[in-house]
Scaffold this motif. Structure first.
Motif, PDB file in Angstrom:
ATOM      1  N   THR A  59      33.768  54.590  24.732  1.00 26.05           N
ATOM      2  CA  THR A  59      32.672  55.372  24.408  1.00 26.05           C
ATOM      3  C   THR A  59      32.969  56.711  25.677  1.00 26.05           C
ATOM      4  OG1 THR A  59      31.598  54.017  26.433  1.00 26.05           O
ATOM      5  CG2 THR A  59      31.204  53.852  24.105  1.00 26.05           C
ATOM      6  N   SER A 188      27.597  42.003  23.436  1.00 22.51           N
ATOM      7  CA  SER A 188      28.437  41.888  22.266  1.00 22.51           C
ATOM      8  C   SER A 188      29.337  43.117  22.044  1.00 22.51           C
ATOM      9  CB  SER A 188      27.480  41.761  21.025  1.00 22.51           C
ATOM     10  OG  SER A 188      26.547  42.702  21.139  1.00 22.51           O
ATOM     11  N   GLY A 189      29.254  44.032  22.969  1.00 26.26           N
ATOM     12  CA  GLY A 189      30.104  45.151  22.582  1.00 26.26           C
ATOM     13  C   GLY A 189      31.376  45.284  23.070  1.00 26.26           C
ATOM     14  N   GLY A 190      32.165  46.404  23.607  1.00 24.55           N
ATOM     15  CA  GLY A 190      33.644  46.167  23.658  1.00 24.55           C
ATOM     16  C   GLY A 190      33.847  45.825  25.332  1.00 24.55           C
ATOM     17  N   LEU A 191      32.955  46.176  26.068  1.00 24.06           N
ATOM     18  CA  LEU A 191      33.108  45.986  27.215  1.00 24.06           C
ATOM     19  C   LEU A 191      32.651  44.326  27.624  1.00 24.06           C
ATOM     20  CD1 LEU A 191      33.597  46.810  30.067  1.00 24.06           C
ATOM     21  CD2 LEU A 191      31.520  47.879  30.253  1.00 24.06           C
ATOM     22  N   SER A 212      21.986  41.836  19.885  1.00 27.32           N
ATOM     23  CA  SER A 212      21.072  41.524  18.865  1.00 27.32           C
ATOM     24  C   SER A 212      21.418  40.251  18.188  1.00 27.32           C
ATOM     25  CB  SER A 212      21.130  42.729  18.053  1.00 27.32           C
ATOM     26  OG  SER A 212      22.527  42.678  17.549  1.00 27.32           O
ATOM     27  N   TYR A 229      17.802  40.602  22.728  1.00 28.89           N
ATOM     28  CA  TYR A 229      17.090  41.315  23.625  1.00 28.89           C
ATOM     29  C   TYR A 229      16.021  41.955  23.012  1.00 28.89           C
ATOM     30  CZ  TYR A 229      19.679  45.006  20.888  1.00 28.89           C
ATOM     31  OH  TYR A 229      20.146  45.843  20.213  1.00 28.89           O
ATOM     32  N   CYS A 250      25.792  46.416  30.862  1.00 28.87           N
ATOM     33  CA  CYS A 250      26.688  47.250  29.878  1.00 28.87           C
ATOM     34  C   CYS A 250      25.591  48.079  29.049  1.00 28.87           C
ATOM     35  CB  CYS A 250      27.505  46.371  28.798  1.00 28.87           C
ATOM     36  SG  CYS A 250      28.555  45.225  29.869  1.00 28.87           S
ATOM     37  N   VAL A 274      27.368  49.540  34.760  1.00 23.41           N
ATOM     38  CA  VAL A 274      28.401  50.515  34.337  1.00 23.41           C
ATOM     39  C   VAL A 274      27.709  51.681  33.808  1.00 23.41           C
ATOM     40  CG1 VAL A 274      30.209  48.831  34.055  1.00 23.41           C
ATOM     41  CG2 VAL A 274      28.803  49.519  32.263  1.00 23.41           C
ATOM     42  N   PHE A 317      35.103  52.215  35.679  1.00 22.37           N
ATOM     43  CA  PHE A 317      36.780  51.838  35.526  1.00 22.37           C
ATOM     44  C   PHE A 317      37.490  52.330  36.513  1.00 22.37           C
ATOM     45  CE2 PHE A 317      40.230  54.313  33.827  1.00 22.37           C
ATOM     46  CZ  PHE A 317      40.978  53.212  33.477  1.00 22.37           C
ATOM     47  N   LEU A 359      27.273  53.605  20.096  1.00 22.64           N
ATOM     48  CA  LEU A 359      26.927  52.167  20.966  1.00 22.64           C
ATOM     49  C   LEU A 359      26.366  51.089  20.411  1.00 22.64           C
ATOM     50  CD1 LEU A 359      25.511  54.386  24.178  1.00 22.64           C
ATOM     51  CD2 LEU A 359      27.768  53.360  24.009  1.00 22.64           C
ATOM     52  N   HIS A 360      26.793  50.577  19.325  1.00 28.18           N
ATOM     53  CA  HIS A 360      26.529  49.313  18.618  1.00 28.18           C
ATOM     54  C   HIS A 360      27.833  48.750  18.253  1.00 28.18           C
ATOM     55  CE1 HIS A 360      22.371  49.555  18.772  1.00 28.18           C
ATOM     56  NE2 HIS A 360      22.332  50.657  18.403  1.00 28.18           N
ATOM     57  N   GLY A 361      28.837  48.714  19.049  1.00 26.06           N
ATOM     58  CA  GLY A 361      29.922  48.163  18.969  1.00 26.06           C
ATOM     59  C   GLY A 361      29.910  46.513  18.937  1.00 26.06           C
TER      60      GLY A 361
HETATM   61  N1  LIG Z   1      31.058  53.147  34.222  1.00 30.65           N
HETATM   62  C1  LIG Z   1      32.178  53.122  33.555  1.00 30.65           C
HETATM   63  O1  LIG Z   1      33.291  53.406  34.259  1.00 30.65           O
HETATM   64  C2  LIG Z   1      31.985  52.793  32.121  1.00 30.65           C
HETATM   65  C3  LIG Z   1      33.375  51.988  31.561  1.00 30.65           C
HETATM   66  C4  LIG Z   1      33.025  51.781  30.224  1.00 30.65           C
HETATM   67  C5  LIG Z   1      31.979  51.503  29.466  1.00 30.65           C
HETATM   68  N2  LIG Z   1      30.922  52.108  30.147  1.00 30.65           N
HETATM   69  C6  LIG Z   1      29.507  52.292  29.458  1.00 30.65           C
HETATM   70  O2  LIG Z   1      29.228  50.899  29.186  1.00 30.65           O
HETATM   71  C7  LIG Z   1      28.471  51.115  27.930  1.00 30.65           C
HETATM   72  C8  LIG Z   1      28.826  50.034  26.826  1.00 30.65           C
HETATM   73  O3  LIG Z   1      30.153  50.311  26.506  1.00 30.65           O
HETATM   74  P1  LIG Z   1      31.083  49.524  25.293  1.00 30.65           P
HETATM   75  O4  LIG Z   1      32.223  50.000  25.057  1.00 30.65           O
HETATM   76  O5  LIG Z   1      30.536  47.915  25.730  1.00 30.65           O
HETATM   77  O6  LIG Z   1      29.740  50.065  23.889  1.00 30.65           O
HETATM   78  P2  LIG Z   1      29.651  49.225  22.761  1.00 30.65           P
HETATM   79  O7  LIG Z   1      30.899  48.400  22.403  1.00 30.65           O
HETATM   80  O8  LIG Z   1      29.356  50.198  21.775  1.00 30.65           O
HETATM   81  O9  LIG Z   1      28.815  48.031  22.799  1.00 30.65           O
HETATM   82  C9  LIG Z   1      27.357  48.523  23.256  1.00 30.65           C
HETATM   83  C10 LIG Z   1      26.570  47.180  23.097  1.00 30.65           C
HETATM   84  O10 LIG Z   1      25.345  47.194  23.487  1.00 30.65           O
HETATM   85  C11 LIG Z   1      24.545  46.546  22.784  1.00 30.65           C
HETATM   86  N3  LIG Z   1      23.117  46.828  23.011  1.00 30.65           N
HETATM   87  C12 LIG Z   1      22.496  48.022  22.488  1.00 30.65           C
HETATM   88  N4  LIG Z   1      21.089  48.143  22.974  1.00 30.65           N
HETATM   89  C13 LIG Z   1      20.920  47.151  23.696  1.00 30.65           C
HETATM   90  C14 LIG Z   1      19.698  46.392  24.242  1.00 30.65           C
HETATM   91  N5  LIG Z   1      18.849  47.042  24.290  1.00 30.65           N
HETATM   92  N6  LIG Z   1      20.137  45.334  25.170  1.00 30.65           N
HETATM   93  C15 LIG Z   1      21.148  44.607  25.139  1.00 30.65           C
HETATM   94  N7  LIG Z   1      22.212  44.919  24.530  1.00 30.65           N
HETATM   95  C16 LIG Z   1      21.962  46.288  23.687  1.00 30.65           C
HETATM   96  C17 LIG Z   1      24.907  46.563  21.539  1.00 30.65           C
HETATM   97  O11 LIG Z   1      24.502  45.385  20.615  1.00 30.65           O
HETATM   98  P3  LIG Z   1      23.801  45.622  19.347  1.00 30.65           P
HETATM   99  O12 LIG Z   1      24.522  46.815  18.203  1.00 30.65           O
HETATM  100  O13 LIG Z   1      23.646  44.368  18.724  1.00 30.65           O
HETATM  101  O14 LIG Z   1      22.487  46.564  19.487  1.00 30.65           O
HETATM  102  C18 LIG Z   1      26.456  46.544  21.606  1.00 30.65           C
HETATM  103  O15 LIG Z   1      26.973  45.555  21.581  1.00 30.65           O
HETATM  104  C19 LIG Z   1      28.582  52.506  27.286  1.00 30.65           C
HETATM  105  O16 LIG Z   1      27.289  53.010  27.743  1.00 30.65           O
HETATM  106  C20 LIG Z   1      29.781  53.025  28.216  1.00 30.65           C
HETATM  107  O17 LIG Z   1      29.560  54.214  28.489  1.00 30.65           O
HETATM  108  C21 LIG Z   1      30.824  52.509  31.521  1.00 30.65           C
END
Ligand SMILES: NC(=O)c1ccc[n+]([C@@H]2O[C@H](COP(=O)([O-])OP(=O)(O)OC[C@H]3O[C@@H](n4cnc5c(N)ncnc54)[C@H](OP(=O)(O)O)[C@@H]3O)[C@@H](O)[C@H]2O)c1
Length: 370
Positions: A59, A188-191, A212, A229, A250, A274, A317, A359-361
Protein backbone atom coordinates in the motif's frame (compact mmCIF):
# COMPACT_ATOMS: atom_id res chain seq x y z
CA UNK A 1 10.68 -22.06 -22.01
CA UNK A 2 10.94 -20.91 -25.60
CA UNK A 3 8.75 -17.92 -24.82
CA UNK A 4 11.21 -16.74 -22.17
CA UNK A 5 14.28 -16.71 -24.37
CA UNK A 6 13.69 -13.42 -26.24
CA UNK A 7 12.96 -11.66 -22.93
CA UNK A 8 16.10 -13.03 -21.32
CA UNK A 9 18.14 -12.01 -24.35
CA UNK A 10 16.61 -8.52 -24.27
CA UNK A 11 17.29 -8.23 -20.52
CA UNK A 12 20.89 -9.35 -20.99
CA UNK A 13 21.44 -6.83 -23.77
CA UNK A 14 19.92 -4.01 -21.66
CA UNK A 15 22.11 -4.99 -18.70
CA UNK A 16 25.20 -5.00 -20.95
CA UNK A 17 24.30 -1.49 -22.10
CA UNK A 18 23.89 -0.37 -18.46
CA UNK A 19 20.15 0.21 -18.66
CA UNK A 20 17.15 -1.56 -17.19
CA UNK A 21 13.37 -1.51 -17.42
CA UNK A 22 11.85 0.34 -14.47
CA UNK A 23 8.56 1.82 -13.33
CA UNK A 24 9.14 5.45 -12.42
CA UNK A 25 7.04 8.21 -10.87
CA UNK A 26 8.39 11.39 -12.45
CA UNK A 27 6.44 13.60 -10.02
CA UNK A 28 3.66 13.06 -7.44
CA UNK A 29 0.94 13.98 -9.96
CA UNK A 30 1.78 11.81 -12.94
CA UNK A 31 1.54 8.20 -11.74
CA UNK A 32 4.03 5.52 -12.81
CA UNK A 33 5.49 5.14 -16.29
CA UNK A 34 7.62 2.33 -17.68
CA UNK A 35 11.00 3.61 -18.86
CA UNK A 36 14.57 2.57 -19.57
CA UNK A 37 16.70 3.72 -16.66
CA UNK A 38 20.40 3.41 -15.80
CA UNK A 39 21.15 0.36 -13.65
CA UNK A 40 21.82 1.60 -10.10
CA UNK A 41 25.39 1.46 -8.80
CA UNK A 42 26.71 0.41 -5.38
CA UNK A 43 27.17 3.54 -3.25
CA UNK A 44 28.17 2.13 0.14
CA UNK A 45 30.65 -0.66 0.97
CA UNK A 46 27.83 -2.87 2.27
CA UNK A 47 25.51 -2.39 -0.71
CA UNK A 48 24.17 -5.32 -2.74
CA UNK A 49 22.95 -5.06 -6.35
CA UNK A 50 20.00 -7.42 -6.85
CA UNK A 51 18.57 -8.60 -10.17
CA UNK A 52 14.88 -8.52 -9.25
CA UNK A 53 12.82 -11.61 -10.16
CA UNK A 54 9.60 -10.64 -8.39
CA UNK A 55 8.43 -7.77 -6.19
CA UNK A 56 5.35 -7.25 -4.14
CA UNK A 57 3.18 -4.16 -4.37
CA UNK A 58 2.49 -2.68 -0.96
CA UNK A 59 0.00 0.00 0.00
CA UNK A 60 2.91 2.36 0.70
CA UNK A 61 3.99 2.13 -2.97
CA UNK A 62 0.60 3.28 -4.18
CA UNK A 63 0.77 6.26 -1.80
CA UNK A 64 4.46 7.19 -2.14
CA UNK A 65 4.17 7.68 -5.91
CA UNK A 66 1.53 10.32 -5.07
CA UNK A 67 3.91 12.15 -2.74
CA UNK A 68 2.98 10.45 0.55
CA UNK A 69 5.68 11.03 3.17
CA UNK A 70 7.54 13.50 0.96
CA UNK A 71 8.16 16.07 3.70
CA UNK A 72 9.65 13.72 6.28
CA UNK A 73 11.30 11.22 3.94
CA UNK A 74 12.53 14.17 1.84
CA UNK A 75 14.53 15.53 4.80
CA UNK A 76 15.94 12.07 5.49
CA UNK A 77 16.79 11.68 1.79
CA UNK A 78 18.59 15.06 1.70
CA UNK A 79 20.53 14.22 4.88
CA UNK A 80 21.52 10.78 3.58
CA UNK A 81 22.76 12.33 0.32
CA UNK A 82 24.37 15.36 2.08
CA UNK A 83 22.58 17.48 -0.50
CA UNK A 84 19.92 20.02 0.44
CA UNK A 85 18.67 20.07 -3.17
CA UNK A 86 18.21 16.26 -3.45
CA UNK A 87 14.65 15.32 -4.36
CA UNK A 88 12.85 11.98 -3.95
CA UNK A 89 11.34 12.37 -7.41
CA UNK A 90 11.75 10.95 -9.99
CA UNK A 91 11.16 7.86 -7.84
CA UNK A 92 11.27 4.13 -8.48
CA UNK A 93 8.82 2.59 -5.98
CA UNK A 94 8.91 -0.96 -4.57
CA UNK A 95 9.92 -1.74 -1.02
CA UNK A 96 10.64 -5.47 -1.23
CA UNK A 97 11.59 -8.17 -3.68
CA UNK A 98 13.18 -11.53 -4.36
CA UNK A 99 16.00 -12.00 -6.81
CA UNK A 100 19.62 -12.96 -7.38
CA UNK A 101 22.68 -11.09 -6.22
CA UNK A 102 24.43 -9.42 -9.17
CA UNK A 103 27.33 -7.77 -7.32
CA UNK A 104 28.31 -6.79 -3.78
CA UNK A 105 30.30 -4.01 -2.10
CA UNK A 106 33.75 -4.68 -0.58
CA UNK A 107 32.48 -5.14 2.99
CA UNK A 108 29.80 -7.71 2.12
CA UNK A 109 31.00 -11.17 3.14
CA UNK A 110 27.76 -13.10 3.64
CA UNK A 111 26.50 -12.83 0.03
CA UNK A 112 28.02 -13.63 -3.36
CA UNK A 113 26.92 -13.00 -6.94
CA UNK A 114 24.36 -15.63 -7.91
CA UNK A 115 22.92 -16.05 -4.40
CA UNK A 116 19.11 -16.10 -4.27
CA UNK A 117 17.77 -13.58 -1.77
CA UNK A 118 14.71 -11.86 -0.36
CA UNK A 119 15.17 -8.20 0.51
CA UNK A 120 13.59 -4.97 1.67
CA UNK A 121 14.65 -1.59 0.35
CA UNK A 122 14.72 1.38 2.80
CA UNK A 123 12.04 3.98 2.13
CA UNK A 124 14.50 6.72 1.05
CA UNK A 125 16.17 4.56 -1.61
CA UNK A 126 15.11 3.92 -5.21
CA UNK A 127 12.94 0.79 -5.05
CA UNK A 128 12.50 -2.66 -6.49
CA UNK A 129 9.89 -2.07 -9.21
CA UNK A 130 12.75 -2.25 -11.68
CA UNK A 131 14.97 -4.99 -13.09
CA UNK A 132 17.74 -4.10 -10.63
CA UNK A 133 17.77 -2.55 -7.16
CA UNK A 134 20.41 -1.72 -4.56
CA UNK A 135 19.98 -2.28 -0.84
CA UNK A 136 22.31 -2.80 2.16
CA UNK A 137 23.32 -6.40 2.95
CA UNK A 138 21.53 -6.05 6.31
CA UNK A 139 18.25 -5.78 4.37
CA UNK A 140 18.76 -9.19 2.70
CA UNK A 141 18.28 -12.83 3.72
CA UNK A 142 18.53 -16.11 1.81
CA UNK A 143 15.47 -16.92 -0.30
CA UNK A 144 13.72 -19.98 1.17
CA UNK A 145 14.71 -22.83 -1.15
CA UNK A 146 11.23 -24.35 -1.21
CA UNK A 147 9.58 -21.19 -2.56
CA UNK A 148 9.37 -19.70 -6.04
CA UNK A 149 10.66 -16.14 -6.49
CA UNK A 150 7.05 -14.99 -6.77
CA UNK A 151 6.05 -16.59 -3.47
CA UNK A 152 9.21 -15.36 -1.71
CA UNK A 153 8.67 -11.76 -2.86
CA UNK A 154 5.37 -11.61 -0.98
CA UNK A 155 7.04 -11.79 2.40
CA UNK A 156 9.83 -9.30 3.32
CA UNK A 157 8.02 -5.95 3.76
CA UNK A 158 5.00 -7.27 5.67
CA UNK A 159 7.25 -9.51 7.80
CA UNK A 160 9.44 -6.54 8.82
CA UNK A 161 6.36 -4.40 9.55
CA UNK A 162 4.78 -7.18 11.65
CA UNK A 163 8.07 -7.64 13.52
CA UNK A 164 8.43 -3.90 14.14
CA UNK A 165 4.84 -3.76 15.47
CA UNK A 166 4.87 -6.88 17.61
CA UNK A 167 8.48 -7.13 18.76
CA UNK A 168 9.93 -3.61 18.62
CA UNK A 169 6.83 -1.66 19.67
CA UNK A 170 4.66 -4.22 21.54
CA UNK A 171 7.78 -5.78 23.13
CA UNK A 172 6.79 -9.40 22.45
CA UNK A 173 9.63 -11.94 22.65
CA UNK A 174 9.56 -14.35 19.69
CA UNK A 175 12.41 -16.42 21.16
CA UNK A 176 10.47 -17.33 24.31
CA UNK A 177 6.96 -18.69 23.62
CA UNK A 178 5.05 -15.44 24.15
CA UNK A 179 2.17 -15.75 26.60
CA UNK A 180 0.23 -12.78 25.27
CA UNK A 181 -3.20 -13.14 23.67
CA UNK A 182 -3.40 -11.03 20.53
CA UNK A 183 -6.18 -9.29 18.61
CA UNK A 184 -5.53 -8.15 15.04
CA UNK A 185 -7.91 -5.60 13.58
CA UNK A 186 -7.92 -6.18 9.80
CA UNK A 187 -6.35 -9.65 9.89
CA UNK A 188 -7.04 -10.85 6.35
CA UNK A 189 -4.84 -8.43 4.38
CA UNK A 190 -1.16 -8.64 3.44
CA UNK A 191 0.04 -7.44 6.82
CA UNK A 192 -2.60 -9.23 8.92
CA UNK A 193 -2.03 -12.66 7.36
CA UNK A 194 1.72 -12.37 7.97
CA UNK A 195 1.24 -11.12 11.56
CA UNK A 196 -1.11 -14.04 12.35
CA UNK A 197 1.39 -16.56 10.98
CA UNK A 198 4.38 -15.07 12.79
CA UNK A 199 2.45 -15.11 16.09
CA UNK A 200 1.34 -18.72 15.61
CA UNK A 201 4.88 -19.82 14.68
CA UNK A 202 6.16 -18.21 17.89
CA UNK A 203 3.67 -20.31 19.85
CA UNK A 204 1.00 -17.72 20.68
CA UNK A 205 -2.09 -19.76 21.45
CA UNK A 206 -4.89 -17.25 21.08
CA UNK A 207 -4.88 -14.98 18.02
CA UNK A 208 -8.20 -13.34 17.12
CA UNK A 209 -8.57 -11.42 13.85
CA UNK A 210 -11.35 -9.17 12.60
CA UNK A 211 -12.11 -9.54 8.90
CA UNK A 212 -15.08 -9.72 6.54
CA UNK A 213 -17.10 -12.93 6.39
CA UNK A 214 -15.62 -14.04 3.09
CA UNK A 215 -12.14 -14.10 4.65
CA UNK A 216 -13.14 -16.44 7.51
CA UNK A 217 -11.73 -19.55 5.83
CA UNK A 218 -8.37 -17.88 5.11
CA UNK A 219 -8.00 -16.50 8.64
CA UNK A 220 -9.04 -19.82 10.20
CA UNK A 221 -6.60 -21.75 8.02
CA UNK A 222 -3.79 -19.64 9.47
CA UNK A 223 -4.77 -20.58 13.02
CA UNK A 224 -6.63 -17.44 14.13
CA UNK A 225 -10.22 -17.01 15.33
CA UNK A 226 -12.10 -14.82 12.81
CA UNK A 227 -14.63 -12.19 13.90
CA UNK A 228 -16.78 -10.46 11.30
CA UNK A 229 -16.13 -6.73 11.76
CA UNK A 230 -19.54 -5.94 10.22
CA UNK A 231 -21.53 -8.26 12.52
CA UNK A 232 -23.93 -6.38 14.83
CA UNK A 233 -22.64 -8.43 17.78
CA UNK A 234 -18.91 -8.05 16.91
CA UNK A 235 -18.19 -6.26 20.20
CA UNK A 236 -19.96 -8.99 22.23
CA UNK A 237 -17.93 -11.66 20.45
CA UNK A 238 -14.70 -9.80 21.21
CA UNK A 239 -15.69 -9.35 24.87
CA UNK A 240 -16.20 -13.13 25.11
CA UNK A 241 -12.67 -13.73 23.81
CA UNK A 242 -11.04 -10.96 25.88
CA UNK A 243 -8.82 -9.85 27.51
CA UNK A 244 -5.96 -9.27 25.06
CA UNK A 245 -2.47 -8.20 26.02
CA UNK A 246 -1.55 -7.03 22.52
CA UNK A 247 -3.79 -5.46 19.87
CA UNK A 248 -2.47 -4.75 16.37
CA UNK A 249 -4.47 -2.37 14.16
CA UNK A 250 -4.01 -2.91 10.42
CA UNK A 251 -7.07 -0.75 9.91
CA UNK A 252 -8.27 2.46 11.59
CA UNK A 253 -11.92 1.58 12.12
CA UNK A 254 -14.43 2.39 14.87
CA UNK A 255 -14.17 -1.22 16.06
CA UNK A 256 -10.37 -0.91 16.21
CA UNK A 257 -10.73 2.23 18.35
CA UNK A 258 -13.33 0.53 20.54
CA UNK A 259 -11.10 -2.52 21.03
CA UNK A 260 -9.22 -0.71 23.83
CA UNK A 261 -12.17 -2.00 25.89
CA UNK A 262 -11.06 -5.61 25.42
CA UNK A 263 -7.47 -5.03 26.51
CA UNK A 264 -6.26 -6.17 29.86
CA UNK A 265 -5.41 -3.45 32.35
CA UNK A 266 -2.41 -2.95 34.60
CA UNK A 267 -0.53 -5.67 32.75
CA UNK A 268 1.63 -3.60 30.40
CA UNK A 269 -0.83 -4.24 27.60
CA UNK A 270 0.05 -2.63 24.27
CA UNK A 271 -2.24 -1.42 21.48
CA UNK A 272 -0.17 -0.86 18.30
CA UNK A 273 -1.47 0.85 15.16
CA UNK A 274 0.33 0.83 11.81
CA UNK A 275 -2.16 3.41 10.55
CA UNK A 276 -0.36 6.49 11.82
CA UNK A 277 -1.05 10.13 10.88
CA UNK A 278 2.69 10.97 10.89
CA UNK A 279 3.32 11.06 7.13
CA UNK A 280 0.00 12.57 6.10
CA UNK A 281 0.18 15.28 8.80
CA UNK A 282 3.77 16.27 8.01
CA UNK A 283 2.84 16.36 4.30
CA UNK A 284 -0.20 18.52 5.03
CA UNK A 285 1.17 20.92 7.68
CA UNK A 286 4.95 20.78 7.21
CA UNK A 287 7.40 18.89 9.39
CA UNK A 288 7.26 20.89 12.66
CA UNK A 289 3.49 21.39 12.79
CA UNK A 290 2.91 17.86 11.45
CA UNK A 291 5.04 16.35 14.23
CA UNK A 292 3.11 18.37 16.84
CA UNK A 293 -0.21 17.38 15.30
CA UNK A 294 0.80 13.67 15.31
CA UNK A 295 1.98 13.95 18.92
CA UNK A 296 -1.31 15.63 19.90
CA UNK A 297 -3.34 12.87 18.19
CA UNK A 298 -1.23 10.23 19.88
CA UNK A 299 -1.65 11.90 23.28
CA UNK A 300 -5.40 12.27 22.78
CA UNK A 301 -5.67 8.55 21.99
CA UNK A 302 -3.17 7.28 24.53
CA UNK A 303 -3.64 9.16 27.78
CA UNK A 304 -6.74 7.26 28.99
CA UNK A 305 -5.00 3.97 28.19
CA UNK A 306 -1.89 5.04 30.11
CA UNK A 307 -4.00 5.83 33.17
CA UNK A 308 -5.01 2.14 33.21
CA UNK A 309 -1.52 0.74 32.73
CA UNK A 310 -1.98 0.23 28.99
CA UNK A 311 0.20 1.56 26.24
CA UNK A 312 -0.93 2.93 22.87
CA UNK A 313 1.60 3.47 20.11
CA UNK A 314 1.99 3.90 16.37
CA UNK A 315 4.33 1.48 14.60
CA UNK A 316 6.22 1.70 11.31
CA UNK A 317 7.97 -0.58 8.85
CA UNK A 318 11.62 -0.96 9.79
CA UNK A 319 14.16 -3.10 7.91
CA UNK A 320 15.32 -5.88 10.23
CA UNK A 321 17.70 -8.64 9.24
CA UNK A 322 16.98 -10.76 12.31
CA UNK A 323 13.34 -10.82 11.22
CA UNK A 324 14.18 -11.66 7.59
CA UNK A 325 16.48 -14.50 8.65
CA UNK A 326 13.90 -15.92 11.05
CA UNK A 327 11.06 -15.68 8.55
CA UNK A 328 13.19 -17.21 5.79
CA UNK A 329 13.86 -20.20 8.07
CA UNK A 330 10.20 -20.49 9.13
CA UNK A 331 9.14 -20.46 5.47
CA UNK A 332 11.65 -23.17 4.63
CA UNK A 333 10.37 -25.27 7.54
CA UNK A 334 6.81 -24.78 6.31
CA UNK A 335 5.79 -23.02 9.56
CA UNK A 336 4.78 -19.91 7.60
CA UNK A 337 3.40 -19.94 4.09
CA UNK A 338 3.30 -17.16 1.53
CA UNK A 339 -0.25 -15.91 0.93
CA UNK A 340 -0.27 -14.62 -2.63
CA UNK A 341 -3.68 -13.39 -3.71
CA UNK A 342 -2.87 -12.14 -7.20
CA UNK A 343 0.13 -12.19 -9.54
CA UNK A 344 0.69 -9.61 -12.28
CA UNK A 345 3.29 -9.39 -15.05
CA UNK A 346 5.88 -6.58 -14.99
CA UNK A 347 4.05 -4.69 -17.74
CA UNK A 348 0.81 -4.82 -15.71
CA UNK A 349 2.26 -2.81 -12.78
CA UNK A 350 -0.38 -0.01 -12.92
CA UNK A 351 -3.18 -2.62 -12.62
CA UNK A 352 -1.40 -4.11 -9.58
CA UNK A 353 -1.20 -0.63 -8.02
CA UNK A 354 -4.88 -0.08 -8.60
CA UNK A 355 -5.79 -3.38 -6.94
CA UNK A 356 -3.61 -2.75 -3.87
CA UNK A 357 -4.88 0.82 -3.42
CA UNK A 358 -8.41 -0.46 -2.60
CA UNK A 359 -7.14 -1.78 0.78
CA UNK A 360 -9.15 -4.99 0.50
CA UNK A 361 -6.26 -7.42 0.05
CA UNK A 362 -6.60 -11.09 0.99
CA UNK A 363 -2.90 -11.75 1.26
CA UNK A 364 -0.40 -10.18 -1.10
CA UNK A 365 -0.20 -8.85 -4.64
CA UNK A 366 3.04 -9.76 -6.42
CA UNK A 367 4.53 -8.68 -9.74
CA UNK A 368 6.79 -11.15 -11.53
CA UNK A 369 9.51 -10.03 -13.90
CA UNK A 370 10.54 -11.67 -17.15
N1 LIG B 1 3.05 2.08 9.27
C1 LIG B 1 3.63 1.29 8.38
O1 LIG B 1 4.86 1.28 8.24
C2 LIG B 1 2.77 0.37 7.57
C3 LIG B 1 3.36 -0.72 6.93
C4 LIG B 1 2.54 -1.58 6.22
C5 LIG B 1 1.17 -1.31 6.13
N2 LIG B 1 0.66 -0.21 6.74
C6 LIG B 1 -0.78 0.08 6.65
O2 LIG B 1 -1.49 -1.04 7.12
C7 LIG B 1 -2.75 -1.11 6.48
C8 LIG B 1 -2.99 -2.53 5.99
O3 LIG B 1 -2.04 -2.85 4.99
P1 LIG B 1 -2.19 -4.19 4.17
O4 LIG B 1 -1.02 -4.25 3.26
O5 LIG B 1 -2.46 -5.32 5.06
O6 LIG B 1 -3.51 -3.86 3.30
P2 LIG B 1 -4.51 -4.91 2.60
O7 LIG B 1 -3.74 -6.10 2.17
O8 LIG B 1 -5.28 -4.17 1.58
O9 LIG B 1 -5.46 -5.38 3.77
C9 LIG B 1 -6.40 -4.54 4.35
C10 LIG B 1 -7.35 -5.45 5.13
O10 LIG B 1 -8.18 -4.66 5.96
C11 LIG B 1 -9.45 -5.31 5.97
N3 LIG B 1 -10.46 -4.32 6.36
C12 LIG B 1 -10.98 -3.30 5.63
N4 LIG B 1 -11.86 -2.62 6.40
C13 LIG B 1 -11.88 -3.23 7.61
C14 LIG B 1 -12.56 -3.01 8.84
N5 LIG B 1 -13.43 -2.00 8.99
N6 LIG B 1 -12.31 -3.84 9.89
C15 LIG B 1 -11.44 -4.86 9.79
N7 LIG B 1 -10.76 -5.12 8.65
C16 LIG B 1 -10.97 -4.31 7.59
C17 LIG B 1 -9.66 -5.83 4.58
O11 LIG B 1 -10.54 -6.93 4.67
P3 LIG B 1 -11.86 -7.05 3.74
O12 LIG B 1 -11.40 -6.86 2.32
O13 LIG B 1 -12.34 -8.41 4.01
O14 LIG B 1 -12.77 -5.94 4.18
C18 LIG B 1 -8.24 -6.26 4.21
O15 LIG B 1 -8.04 -7.60 4.51
C19 LIG B 1 -2.71 -0.06 5.35
O16 LIG B 1 -3.43 1.08 5.76
C20 LIG B 1 -1.25 0.26 5.22
O17 LIG B 1 -1.03 1.57 4.75
C21 LIG B 1 1.42 0.62 7.46
Amino acid sequence: MKLCRPNLAAAASRAASGSMKAWLAESPTIGITKINHPIPTLKRPNDVLIRVKAASVNTIDTKMVQGYGDELLGIWHKAANCNSAASRFPMIPGRDCSGTVESVGPSVHSLRPGDEVIAVVPAIEQGAHAEFTVTPDTCCAPKPRNLSFTEAASVPYVACTSWASLVTFARMNPRKKPSERVLINGGSGGLGTMAIQMLKSWGVEKVVATCSKNSFELVRSLGAIPIDYAAPNATDLLIELAPFEVILDCVDSELAKWSDHVMGTWRNCVHVSVVSPLMSDTDRYGVITGLFSTAAKHFNRAYKSHMQGRWYTYAYFMPNQECLLQVSKLLEEGKIKPIVEKVYKFDEMPAAYEKVSYLHGKGKTVVEFD
